[in-house]
Design a protein around this motif. Structure first.
Motif, PDB file in Angstrom:
ATOM      1  N   TYR A   1      49.096  43.251  40.061  1.00  0.00           N
ATOM      2  CA  TYR A   1      49.063  44.499  41.195  1.00  0.00           C
ATOM      3  C   TYR A   1      49.082  45.727  40.894  1.00  0.00           C
ATOM      4  O   TYR A   1      49.255  46.162  39.651  1.00  0.00           O
ATOM      5  CB  TYR A   1      50.306  44.024  42.090  1.00  0.00           C
ATOM      6  CG  TYR A   1      51.624  44.244  41.074  1.00  0.00           C
ATOM      7  CD1 TYR A   1      51.756  42.935  40.319  1.00  0.00           C
ATOM      8  CD2 TYR A   1      52.493  45.510  41.226  1.00  0.00           C
ATOM      9  CE1 TYR A   1      53.140  43.103  39.606  1.00  0.00           C
ATOM     10  CE2 TYR A   1      53.544  45.383  40.187  1.00  0.00           C
ATOM     11  CZ  TYR A   1      53.720  44.241  39.448  1.00  0.00           C
ATOM     12  OH  TYR A   1      54.915  44.106  38.728  1.00  0.00           O
TER      13      TYR A   1
ATOM     14  N   ALA B   1      48.129  51.966  45.562  1.00  0.00           N
ATOM     15  CA  ALA B   1      49.093  51.244  45.060  1.00  0.00           C
ATOM     16  C   ALA B   1      49.682  50.253  45.940  1.00  0.00           C
ATOM     17  O   ALA B   1      49.631  50.424  47.357  1.00  0.00           O
ATOM     18  CB  ALA B   1      50.413  51.990  44.901  1.00  0.00           C
ATOM     19  N   GLY B   2      49.926  49.227  45.486  1.00  0.00           N
ATOM     20  CA  GLY B   2      50.434  48.143  46.360  1.00  0.00           C
ATOM     21  C   GLY B   2      49.150  46.951  46.498  1.00  0.00           C
ATOM     22  O   GLY B   2      49.599  45.783  47.066  1.00  0.00           O
ATOM     23  N   ALA B   3      48.146  47.258  46.057  1.00  0.00           N
ATOM     24  CA  ALA B   3      46.875  46.531  46.007  1.00  0.00           C
ATOM     25  C   ALA B   3      47.164  45.420  45.169  1.00  0.00           C
ATOM     26  O   ALA B   3      47.966  45.409  44.212  1.00  0.00           O
ATOM     27  CB  ALA B   3      45.605  46.975  45.862  1.00  0.00           C
ATOM     28  N   HIS B   4      46.695  44.156  45.286  1.00  0.00           N
ATOM     29  CA  HIS B   4      46.669  43.211  44.262  1.00  0.00           C
ATOM     30  C   HIS B   4      45.513  43.057  43.529  1.00  0.00           C
ATOM     31  O   HIS B   4      44.375  43.576  44.116  1.00  0.00           O
ATOM     32  CB  HIS B   4      47.229  41.760  45.055  1.00  0.00           C
ATOM     33  CG  HIS B   4      48.536  41.723  45.421  1.00  0.00           C
ATOM     34  ND1 HIS B   4      49.216  40.676  45.067  1.00  0.00           N
ATOM     35  CD2 HIS B   4      49.159  42.328  46.276  1.00  0.00           C
ATOM     36  CE1 HIS B   4      50.370  41.000  45.528  1.00  0.00           C
ATOM     37  NE2 HIS B   4      50.335  42.243  46.288  1.00  0.00           N
TER      38      HIS B   4
ATOM     39  N   THR C   1      50.634  49.799  40.728  1.00  0.00           N
ATOM     40  CA  THR C   1      52.007  50.196  41.085  1.00  0.00           C
ATOM     41  C   THR C   1      51.743  51.750  41.289  1.00  0.00           C
ATOM     42  O   THR C   1      52.538  52.563  42.105  1.00  0.00           O
ATOM     43  CB  THR C   1      52.903  50.146  39.772  1.00  0.00           C
ATOM     44  OG1 THR C   1      52.127  50.608  38.529  1.00  0.00           O
ATOM     45  CG2 THR C   1      53.214  48.566  39.555  1.00  0.00           C
TER      46      THR C   1
ATOM     47  N   ASP D   1      45.732  35.317  42.621  1.00  0.00           N
ATOM     48  CA  ASP D   1      46.377  36.560  42.356  1.00  0.00           C
ATOM     49  C   ASP D   1      46.723  36.923  40.759  1.00  0.00           C
ATOM     50  O   ASP D   1      47.171  36.030  40.071  1.00  0.00           O
ATOM     51  CB  ASP D   1      47.797  36.665  42.978  1.00  0.00           C
ATOM     52  CG  ASP D   1      48.198  37.983  43.200  1.00  0.00           C
ATOM     53  OD1 ASP D   1      47.895  38.922  42.413  1.00  0.00           O
ATOM     54  OD2 ASP D   1      48.829  38.311  44.401  1.00  0.00           O
TER      55      ASP D   1
END
Lengths: 416, 95, 969
Positions: free
Chosen positions: C909, C890-893, C911, C906
């Motif tokens: 992302y 989680a927090g990856a794009h 969650t 981008d």
């Protein structure tokens, strides 16, 4: 006059008699190409970049009090580029680059110090939110490092890791984050603008904005009328009042943010630390004072002073996070007036009045934005087009829903 | 800072939650334009002086209060219950 | 040296204390400063910038020089005013801000470099090369700067905070304060009298004279005794009122235990919030120095301080004292010294017409233009007309007049007025509503004037309180205050204005020369007034020098703003109670102990503590426990405490209509005994919360909210109701704390639930029933956050723990057991249920595929704003599932495979993620641009921070039981 170590020595040897004023004290002329209302950080940097980047020097900055007397002179001096929403990321990233060249550019030591900013997190969910942010920072070309609890402990051994309400899970380290000497930023830009021919006019309050047929013609001031082809309102803290002179109603509510400084202490805190669970952030100035702050007082106000509930909350946060500062004594508290916008992000845009432009809504993040705000505002004024790094800071974005809400707290102004 | 709740009496500010200007009371009717909603949700007179704004006695009686207050001095001129407000509806405003 | 027969110290109670490793003797009643002076210790500190030797300047909290460290067992307290610290047996103190010993401070070299260290020099240098700032220059500056040191250890002291209320707060207990307190107290008003020092009486303790025919100190003692006898008067000693805030609120710091040896449970300090409709500011005036060359040597002191040390502490700071003053009043210091047998070398009075009554040489029309003595004063140079001469002296008492202590009157932005006659600022009337300045604090300098104005203010307040009081004033001295302003003396060398920050007249002039002409610019450029004393001694002097340098008058030049606190307040005192767990309330589930009994790690969830997982032997990490718990729920039955969910009981004929207005979807048509999922928007059209509401009766609903939004939703509902539909017949109340609620989930859930109930029910999915459990009325909901057949069982809170333990026992007989937050999270991700990780405040109904839940048939909160164009369409990121064989985060794009990784490319992302033991893969939820149109696509997940770079499959967010067969089983 160019400043240097050598100059300090030679002047010192001859009684410091040779120092000349950092800026002139001109009387206002009857007409300028550009009038900037507001001699704060953003107004001064706009004037500087108008002159430096665009060669526009027939400019007056009108300041009702003294230069740098607004929020640039009353903040916690944090400089960072750790935003994660496109629209913000590129802007603050650019600002950071300008900070990094500021001393050389201005020939003024603003004591920008990249001592590293650490945002602490206290749950898995917060960690993931910070990871999203950190990855966005890296995608933008800035820096971020994820620290676990031991990693934080290594850098900040004095935090309370064992006996605390919200245990520290880790932190997001932004090595290029840091602080600067706030007044020096205003003075450095003021001196730079003045040297390029900009008139900095203090004790000159704007009392009206002249508009004819939808086109701005100039301003009325306590020192007489001044005509201008373009007028910029850059008066964070008073944006609503000045915009009202042009019949505008802004998406802004004014709020107090208090901050605190302790008595001078030998170095104990090297980083800038932000404790999200407690809305508390702290660093130590080069003079030795602990500089810290918290959240808004939360009620609309122009008083530039706050009340005890938030004062105490900030101190309590400090005590739960780093009880070693307990015996530091708070020397002074002060309050700034924040332009709180409905999504926590600013406006750099034209208005419906031709020639009248607006730079406002910095919430409580305006200090670090001083260079890029001036850069982008100057670009907008000179070219008529939004700078690519500020293209999303539109005034109509609330009506259209193209929001830049980093906090995710919605349209309530005081929640950002 | 102290507020006098019409139900509970004079209380410390820390019992109250602050929302914003009284504009939030003037919710546009269904079908109103987005411009009217922008006006309602975002645009504010934000006066430096007397204003009316909304406070919630969260640690008290759960009543929303309409407070007449000076934003420069913080002096409070009056407090009434939102639910029983008699205040005149605000006149039309600039767009 | 000690002077026999003088002072209010208790000579029968000697105390021993230490300073810089040496033991000294003093008496009870001494301050550290008076005791050191009694021991002829003059050098007590070093200045901030030039490391000049410094001694005691004042006898109060305004002290700029004599700052020391008080050393305790674990902690040391820096920047303690020696003038305020009372000595006690065992007190250990040391000097600060020195490198080496106090006598031989290596940083004293700075004094020789002073031509290069003038105001603002650092803005002009240290810029090249750039990298040297952080690596070299700044570290050196930081080490040299600062004053005292913290120990770095957690402050283990005890601190308190308290509220107090009164009719009249009297600040200061000199003649004006005592008279005000007496007047208000005699009238029966509730009075608090706060005195900063360790004895009541203020200047009456330092000065001779008589009041009502008796010695002033005796009159003060009698007044205090009378006040002490009044039940309506509270005397607060060692209490400095530090700030004036809105609506009659004052901050005050009481030094509770700082004058005693530490012992357990003795608070060091207490921070008071005093609420008073009326307040009397009677805190006197502060004497101001004169800026003459080398006016900062140890032995140069304020004249009033010399008088205080003599009369209150029985100490003469010198053996041969010289007085330099421009007022009649300060001349009394010389007379007191002479009367006590201390030699007075001379009186230097710059007024040409100065009188000469003292038994010592008086030089009228003269000025001190220089001083001698490296570590302590040995002589002064005096100029009288064209002639200069030397005086041998070890103590110079100076007085440039008095500044009313107006600070509190400025805390609410009141600007003081310049009074030409006093050559000082006086308070603006009404600057703090309810606060009236009296006596010297208001520029009334005589004792009689203080008594009279103190009484007058009190009479006015008493009358406003509807009480009656008599005017009754004792006789006292009423001499006029006469001075000729003198700010700076021209001469060779530096003349200090701000002792604490080493700001001299040259610095102020340089600031003006360089264009820093505004008083705020001067202050910020020179740092004048920014030291621990906040310019108490130097502000007016610096202003006068600036006014002179810029050719303006003082009123035109203006003044800087005084802000709270009046005297510095420790972080610990104002933050009392915040240490450790005290920072925020703790909320515990009824199952808390039962979970801890099973060794579940309890983690913070908002203010709540919830079990993370329930470890079993042989499970080395949380992951094994979590996997087991997930599988347990999927295969048999699991129990989880879900009482943290917000529960709001809603009743009334318009309850359904009200819910229709709050939720995007319709609840008024919900069948009795049914539960419905609802989506709530903020008025700006973005998702506020989701949850379920059950219809318990014709006019009775029960709403559940997420844990995170429980308070928010309640507040929101109160607003919507009171602002928009106050006349509707609906009432509601939070019952979160009234019910304990447990999820029972899994294929064996029904069997478990029915084993409990007195009458088994066959409840359809999304049904609710009132049930009897062990003789208790409860509620049974058939809802699921796991994707399995699920129930939630609610009982009144007091039965929660018993029910939980019983549920666990029964579950275990079925091969089930408890599950914690980790498993709960995995279960909901497998099922594609969202939490506030997904609805994080920037999400529209459209983003999560719920736009159809916004009913077209009715208005609801957020309905119109949700139609804003920016909240719709394929440009926005939409909720998708992600599936991968390798670990994801989680927090990856998210990026298209094969594209460069940067902001512009981008795509979204992540969650939430989990390892799914059910699916046998890593699963995630996230937001992807136009995501719903991209199911089946491969997407690249990049987490720079954790070093992950994984190709995932974009999926529908529901991974488990997409048709919902298990739910409805």
């Amino acid at each position: 006059m160019r400043y240097s170590g050598l100059k300090v020595i030679t002047e010192g040897l001859f009684g410091n008699k040779g120092w000349t004023p950092a800026w002139r004290d001109p009387a206002p002329k009857a007409e300028y190409d550009v009038v900037i209302i507001g001699g704060g950080g953003h107004g001064l940097s706009t004037a500087y970049y108008l002159a430096k980047n665009h060669g526009i020097t027939n400019v007056a900055v009108l300041e009702k009090g003294y230069l740098g007397g607004g929020n640039v002179g009353r903040n916690t001096t944090i400089v960072r580029a750790n935003y994660f929403l496109p629209g913000n990321s590129e802007f603050y990233s650019h600002s950071m680059k300008l900070w990094e060249g500021m001393e050389a550019d201005l020939n003024y030591n603003v004591m920008h110090s990249q001592r590293g900013l650490i945002n602490l997190f206290h749950s898995d969910g917060q960690r993931d939110a910070f990871v999203r942010r950190g990855n966005a920072m890296i995608n933008q070309g800035d820096d971020a490092i994820l620290l676990d609890r031991d990693g934080v402990r290594e850098l900040l051994p004095y935090l309370d890791y064992d006996n605390t309400r919200f245990p520290i899970y880790g932190g997001l380290l932004h090595p290029r984050g840091g602080s600067a000497r706030h007044d020096a930023v205003a003075w450095g830009y003021a001196r730079g603008a003045d040297q390029r021919g900009v008139d900095l006019i203090q004790n000159c309050e704007v009392t009206g904005i002249d508009v004819e047929g939808g086109v701005v013609k100039g301003v009325q001031t306590t020192r007489g009328a001044i005509r201008a082809k373009k007028v910029a309102i850059i008066v964070a803290g008073r944006s609503s009042q000045v915009a009202a002179m042009a019949g505008m109603r802004l998406p802004i509510e004014s709020h107090i943010l208090q901050a605190f400084v302790s008595e001078g202490l030998k170095p104990v805190i090297n980083h800038v630390i932000s404790f999200g669970m407690g809305h508390f952030y702290i660093s130590q100035s080069d003079k030795g004072g602990l500089v810290f702050g918290g959240d808004l007082d939360f009620y609309a106000s122009y008083a530039a002073r706050g009340n005890l509930p938030m004062v105490e909350h900030v101190m309590e946060a400090g005590m739960t996070l780093m009880p070693m500062i307990g015996r530091a004594k708070v020397l002074r508290s002060w309050g700034g007036i924040m332009d709180m916008s409905p999504d926590g992000s600013p406006v750099i845009d034209k208005t419906h009045i031709e020639g009248l432009l607006l730079d406002c809504g910095w919430n409580y993040g305006g200090f670090k934005a001083v260079p890029a705000s001036g850069w982008c505002m100057a670009h907008l004024m000179a070219t008529g087009n939004s700078h690519e790094y500020a293209s999303k800071f539109r005034l109509d974005r609330f009506a259209t829903g193209h929001l830049l809400d980093e906090e995710g707290t919605g349209s309530q102004h005081n929640l950002h | 800072m102290r507020l006098t709740c019409p139900l509970c009496g004079e209380r410390d500010r820390r019992e109250f939650y602050y929302y914003g200007a009284e504009d939030y009371l003037h919710r546009p009717a269904e079908g109103a334009s987005l411009a009217e909603w922008d006006n309602y949700l975002h645009l504010r007179d934000n006066p430096a002086g007397m204003t009316k704004d909304l406070w919630y006695h969260e640690a008290g009686c759960s009543q929303w209060l309409l407070v007449t207050r000076n934003t420069v001095t913080h002096a409070i001129a009056g407090v009434e219950l939102v639910a029983e407000r008699k205040t005149e509806q605000k006149a039309g405003r600039a767009k | 040296m000690r002077v026999e027969g003088k002072g209010l110290i208790d000579r029968t109670k000697p105390v021993r204390f230490r300073f810089d490793g040496r033991e000294y003797a003093g008496y009870k009643g001494d301050t550290l400063a008076s005791a050191l002076l009694a021991n002829d210790v003059r050098l007590v500190g070093r200045s901030f910038k030039y490391h000049r030797p410094r001694g005691v300047l004042t006898a109060g909290s305004e002290e700029p020089n004599a700052l020391v460290e008080v050393v305790g067992a674990k902690n040391q307290t820096p920047n303690v005013r020696a003038t305020m610290q009372e000595v006690f047996e065992g007190l250990v103190t040391q000097s600060q801000n020195r490198m080496g010993s106090l006598r031989f401070d290596l940083l004293a070299v700075n004094d020789y470099l002073s031509p290069f260290l003038s105001a603002g020099f650092y803005y002009k240098t240290f810029m090249w090369p750039r990298a040297f700032w952080e690596k070299l220059y700044e570290p050196i500056i930081r080490r040299a700067a600062g004053l005292g040191s913290l120990s770095g250890a957690h402050d283990e002291g005890t601190y308190e905070k308290a509220f107090a209320f009164c009719d009249v707060l009297v600040i200061g207990s000199g003649p004006a304060g005592l008279m005000a307190a007496l007047t208000a107290g005699r009238a029966g008003a509730d009075v608090i009298l706060a005195e900063e020092s360790h004895a009541f009486g203020g200047r009456l303790l330092s000065e001779g004279g008589t009041i009502g025919g008796m010695p002033a100190a005796d009159w003060a003692a009698q007044a205090v005794a009378e006040l002490q006898a009044m039940p309506n008067v509270r005397l607060m000693l060692r209490t400095a009122v530090t700030g004036a805030y809105d609506h009659g609120t004052y901050g005050a710091l009481e030094r509770v235990g700082l004058h005693k040896p530490a012992r357990p449970n003795l608070p060091r300090e207490c921070f008071w919030r005093i609420v008073a409709p009326h307040a009397v500011l009677a805190c006197g005036a502060l004497e101001r120095p004169i800026a003459f060359p080398d006016n900062d040597r140890p032995g140069i002191m304020m004249a009033s301080a010399v008088r205080t040390y003599l009369n209150r502490y029985g100490v003469s700071p010198g053996k041969r004292v010289t007085l330099f003053t421009n007022t009649d009043a300060a001349r009394a210091t010389a007379r007191d010294l002479i009367a006590a047998g201390v030699q007075v070398a001379a009186i230097i009075d710059p007024r040409p017409d100065a009188f000469s009554v003292e038994d010592c040489p008086v030089h009228a029309g003269a000025e001190v233009i220089g001083t001698r003595g490296r570590l302590g004063l040995s002589g002064v140079t005096v100029r009288k007309g064209a002639e200069t001469f030397e005086i041998e002296t070890d103590c110079l008492a100076m007085s440039g007049g008095w500044n009313p202590t107006i600070h509190l009157t400025c805390h609410m932005n009141g600007r003081p007025r310049w009074n030409e006659e006093l050559a000082a600022f006086v308070p603006m009337e009404g600057a703090v509503p309810g606060l009236v300045a009296v006596g010297a604090a208001n520029g009334t300098m005589s004792t009689y004037g203080a008594l009279a104005t103190g009484q007058a203010a009190a009479l006015q307040m008493v009358s406003a309180l509807g009480r009656k009081a008599e005017a009754d004033l004792p006789e006292a001295e009423d001499a006029p205050y006469r001075l000729q302003a003198i700010w700076a003396v021209e001469g060779n060398g530096r003349a200090w204005l701000d002792f604490a920050n080493d700001v001299t007249t040259k610095d102020v002039k340089l600031a003006a020369q360089e264009g820093y002409r505004s008083v705020e610019h001067m202050k910020r450029y020179t740092t004048q007034g920014m030291a621990p004393d906040q310019g108490k001694s130097s502000n007016v002097g610096a202003l006068a020098v600036l006014a002179d340098a810029t050719g303006r008058g003082i009123p035109e030049t203006g003044t800087t703003t005084f802000r709270p606190p009046y005297t510095p307040v420790s972080v610990a005192a104002m933050g009392a109670g915040g240490r450790a767990e005290g920072f925020a309330p703790q909320r515990f589930l009824t199952s808390d102990q039962a979970s801890r009994d099973r060794h579940a790690p309890m983690i913070e969830a908002g203010l709540w503590y919830r079990p993370s997982y329930f470890p079993k032997p042989g499970e080395p990490t949380w992951r094994e426990a979590c996997d087991r718990e997930v599988t347990m729920v999927r295969q048999s039955v699991g129990i989880a405490d879900v009482s943290t969910l917000g529960k709001i009981d809603i009743q009334g004929k318009d309850a359904g209509r009200f819910l229709d207005f709050l939720y995007t979807n319709t609840f008024s048509n919900l069948g009795l005994g049914k539960v419905r999922y609802g989506l709530m928007l903020r008025e700006d059209g973005l998702v506020l919360d989701d949850g379920t509401s059950a219809r318990l009766g014709e006019n009775h609903y029960l709403m559940t909210t997420t844990t995170a939004a429980a308070g928010l939703v309640m507040r929101h509902m109160d607003f919507v109701h009171q602002a928009f539909c106050a006349d509707w017949d609906v009432r509601f109340i939070s019952v979160t704390e009234s019910w304990a609620q447990f999820a029972v989930a899994g294929p064996k859930a029904r069997a478990l639930v029915n084993s409990f109930l007195e009458t088994p029910v066959d409840l359809p999915f999304m049904g609710v029933a009132r049930v009897r459990i062990g003789g208790v009325d409860g509620r049974l909901f058939r809802i699921s956050f796991s994707g399995e057949e699920g129930y939630e069982l609610a009982v009144p809170t007091r039965y929660g723990e018993a029910l939980f333990r019983d549920l666990l026992a029964r579950a275990e007989t079925l091969g089930g057991g408890p599950y914690g937050m980790e498993a709960l999270n995995v279960l909901r991700i497998e099922k594609g249920f969202i939490t506030h990780s997904e609805i994080h405040g920037r999400i529209s109904a459209h983003d999560i595929g719920m736009e159809k839940m916004i009913s077209a048939k009715k208005d609801c909160i957020g309905k119109t704003a949700a139609t804003r164009p920016g909240l719709w369409g394929p440009d926005r990121e939409q909720l998708v599932g992600l599936k991968a064989a390798a670990q994801i985060s989680a927090g990856a794009h998210l990026f298209r495979p094969g594209t460069e990784i940067h902001r512009e490319t981008d795509q979204g992302y992540v969650t939430s993620v989990c390892w799914s033991p059910t699916v046998g893969a890593w699963l995630g939820l996230g937001f992807l641009k136009d995501g719903r149109a991209r199911l089946g696509e491969k997407i690249r997940l990049v987490d720079h921070l954790r070093g992950l770079d994984v190709i995932c499959e974009v999926c529908h967010p529901v991974f488990h039981d997409p048709e919902g067969e298990k739910l409805r089983a």
